[in-house]
Design a protein around this motif. Structure first.
Motif, mmCIF file in Angstrom:
data_model
loop_
_atom_site.group_PDB
_atom_site.id
_atom_site.type_symbol
_atom_site.label_atom_id
_atom_site.label_comp_id
_atom_site.label_asym_id
_atom_site.label_seq_id
_atom_site.Cartn_x
_atom_site.Cartn_y
_atom_site.Cartn_z
ATOM 1 N N THR A 129 1.260 -6.241 -9.503
ATOM 2 C CA THR A 129 1.339 -4.711 -9.589
ATOM 3 C C THR A 129 0.151 -4.178 -9.295
ATOM 4 N N ASN A 130 -0.957 -5.087 -8.466
ATOM 5 C CA ASN A 130 -2.227 -4.295 -8.127
ATOM 6 C C ASN A 130 -2.014 -3.801 -6.999
ATOM 7 N N ALA A 131 -2.069 -2.513 -6.908
ATOM 8 C CA ALA A 131 -1.755 -1.587 -5.529
ATOM 9 C C ALA A 131 -2.756 -2.041 -4.582
ATOM 10 N N ASP A 132 -4.111 -2.231 -5.042
ATOM 11 C CA ASP A 132 -5.236 -2.115 -4.264
ATOM 12 C C ASP A 132 -5.106 -3.733 -3.313
ATOM 13 N N LEU A 133 -4.690 -4.617 -4.202
ATOM 14 C CA LEU A 133 -4.784 -5.911 -3.630
ATOM 15 C C LEU A 133 -3.693 -5.879 -2.653
ATOM 16 N N ALA A 134 -2.347 -5.221 -2.565
ATOM 17 C CA ALA A 134 -1.431 -5.099 -1.550
ATOM 18 C C ALA A 134 -2.088 -4.326 -0.697
ATOM 19 N N PHE A 135 -2.818 -3.411 -0.638
ATOM 20 C CA PHE A 135 -3.273 -2.526 0.193
ATOM 21 C C PHE A 135 -4.534 -3.273 1.363
ATOM 22 N N GLN A 136 -5.156 -4.178 0.427
ATOM 23 C CA GLN A 136 -6.247 -4.755 1.130
ATOM 24 C C GLN A 136 -5.542 -6.001 2.203
ATOM 25 N N ALA A 137 -4.378 -6.520 1.500
ATOM 26 C CA ALA A 137 -3.644 -7.565 2.157
ATOM 27 C C ALA A 137 -3.002 -7.000 3.304
ATOM 28 N N ALA A 138 -2.464 -5.780 3.000
ATOM 29 C CA ALA A 138 -2.002 -5.125 4.530
ATOM 30 C C ALA A 138 -3.121 -4.888 5.630
ATOM 31 N N GLN A 139 -4.081 -4.347 5.296
ATOM 32 C CA GLN A 139 -5.335 -4.254 6.025
ATOM 33 C C GLN A 139 -5.515 -5.307 6.761
ATOM 34 N N TRP A 140 -5.832 -6.560 6.099
ATOM 35 C CA TRP A 140 -5.930 -7.809 6.652
ATOM 36 C C TRP A 140 -5.078 -8.514 7.485
ATOM 37 N N HIS A 141 -3.796 -8.071 7.318
ATOM 38 C CA HIS A 141 -2.617 -8.720 7.917
ATOM 39 C C HIS A 141 -2.718 -7.648 9.325
ATOM 40 N N GLU A 142 -3.207 -6.431 9.332
ATOM 41 C CA GLU A 142 -3.095 -5.681 10.561
ATOM 42 C C GLU A 142 -4.172 -6.254 11.292
ATOM 43 N N ARG A 143 -5.284 -6.500 10.821
ATOM 44 C CA ARG A 143 -6.519 -7.010 11.550
ATOM 45 C C ARG A 143 -6.158 -8.240 11.829
ATOM 46 N N ALA A 144 -5.306 -9.330 11.503
ATOM 47 C CA ALA A 144 -4.973 -10.301 12.156
ATOM 48 C C ALA A 144 -3.848 -10.485 13.107
ATOM 49 N N GLY A 145 -3.425 -9.057 13.329
ATOM 50 C CA GLY A 145 -2.227 -8.933 14.200
ATOM 51 C C GLY A 145 -0.831 -9.075 13.773
ATOM 52 N N ASP A 146 -0.586 -9.259 12.679
ATOM 53 C CA ASP A 146 0.571 -9.352 11.759
ATOM 54 C C ASP A 146 1.033 -7.904 11.468
ATOM 55 N N THR A 147 1.653 -7.242 12.265
ATOM 56 C CA THR A 147 2.068 -6.028 11.997
ATOM 57 C C THR A 147 3.184 -5.966 10.786
ATOM 58 N N GLU A 148 4.273 -6.962 11.101
ATOM 59 C CA GLU A 148 5.190 -7.067 10.395
ATOM 60 C C GLU A 148 4.874 -7.148 8.710
ATOM 61 N N ALA A 149 3.904 -8.240 8.295
ATOM 62 C CA ALA A 149 3.358 -8.352 7.101
ATOM 63 C C ALA A 149 2.660 -7.263 6.644
ATOM 64 N N ALA A 150 1.669 -6.732 7.665
ATOM 65 C CA ALA A 150 0.841 -5.565 7.199
ATOM 66 C C ALA A 150 1.907 -4.740 6.659
ATOM 67 N N LEU A 151 2.970 -4.130 7.278
ATOM 68 C CA LEU A 151 3.897 -2.941 7.137
ATOM 69 C C LEU A 151 4.346 -3.159 5.702
ATOM 70 N N ALA A 152 4.781 -4.616 5.576
ATOM 71 C CA ALA A 152 5.383 -4.917 4.145
ATOM 72 C C ALA A 152 4.659 -4.648 2.973
ATOM 73 N N LYS A 153 3.104 -4.908 3.133
ATOM 74 C CA LYS A 153 2.228 -4.897 2.211
ATOM 75 C C LYS A 153 1.920 -3.526 1.917
ATOM 76 N N ALA A 154 2.011 -2.810 3.117
ATOM 77 C CA ALA A 154 1.533 -1.282 2.954
ATOM 78 C C ALA A 154 2.593 -0.721 2.127
ATOM 79 N N LYS A 155 3.799 -0.791 2.526
ATOM 80 C CA LYS A 155 5.090 -0.325 1.781
ATOM 81 C C LYS A 155 4.858 -0.733 0.358
ATOM 82 N N MET A 156 4.479 -1.961 -0.197
ATOM 83 C CA MET A 156 4.331 -2.287 -1.161
ATOM 84 C C MET A 156 3.504 -1.674 -2.200
ATOM 85 N N ALA A 157 2.276 -1.576 -1.385
ATOM 86 C CA ALA A 157 1.029 -0.782 -2.050
ATOM 87 C C ALA A 157 1.421 0.666 -2.203
#
Length: 175
Positions: A129-157
């Motif tokens: 339930t930690n929104a910041d962890l989800a957002f950070q995961a989204a940012q790092w997925h985006e930096r890694a080029g994994d847009t799908e995972a980044a979007l999923a974590k951004a929506k979760m955050a």
């Protein structure tokens, strides 16, 4: 006394007191740790590293001292060494926000954004339930080029209430 002087911004006085404390008791870990922070603040990372390593030699269990050593190592452009130091921590300490920030920053410097995303995913699994962890995961997925995972974590955050996640999700979904 040196710690109090340092907190009050009396840096020169703190240095004198802390050096005297080290001379009086060379098995006391706080004085060299504070001297390390002062040296780092004064842009003397080599000196800071010597002080913090002395402190950690006396008390290797102190998390704050390990974190300071990792920050010093990053300043000295030794991200691999800093990362190794942090990754040796137990899982519950590895998921502390400051430790995650240091580890992911080092991974970023080493060109390993997917590893940073995985680290945040692991922390998020422990605190779902930690929104910041989800957002950070989204940012790092985006930096890694994994847009799908980044979007999923951004929506979760966003669902968890993170202020910036909605804009990130919108941008990642092309909207």
């Amino acid at each position: 006394m040196g710690v109090t002087q340092h907190r009050l911004g009396m840096v020169d006085e703190a240095k004198v007191s802390l050096l005297a404390a080290v001379k009086l008791d060379d098995e006391e870990p706080v004085a060299p740790a504070v001297l390390a922070q002062i040296a780092l603040d004064e842009n003397e990372p080599d000196l800071a590293l010597r002080y913090i390593r002395r402190s950690r030699e006396i008390d290797p269990t102190q998390l704050a001292h390990r974190i300071l050593e990792a920050r010093i190592l990053r300043r000295l452009n030794k991200p691999e060494e800093a990362l190794t130091l942090m990754l040796a921590l137990p899982k519950e300490q590895l998921h502390e926000p400051v430790v995650l920030e240091i580890c992911s920053g080092c991974m970023g410097l080493l060109g390993r954004p997917a590893d940073a995303a995985a680290l945040y995913e692991e922390a998020l699994a422990a605190q779902p339930t930690n929104a910041d962890l989800a957002f950070q995961a989204a940012q790092w997925h985006e930096r890694a080029g994994d847009t799908e995972a980044a979007l999923a974590k951004a929506k979760m955050a966003q669902m968890l209430g993170h202020d910036l996640a909605g804009k990130m999700a919108e941008r990642l979904s092309g909207g």
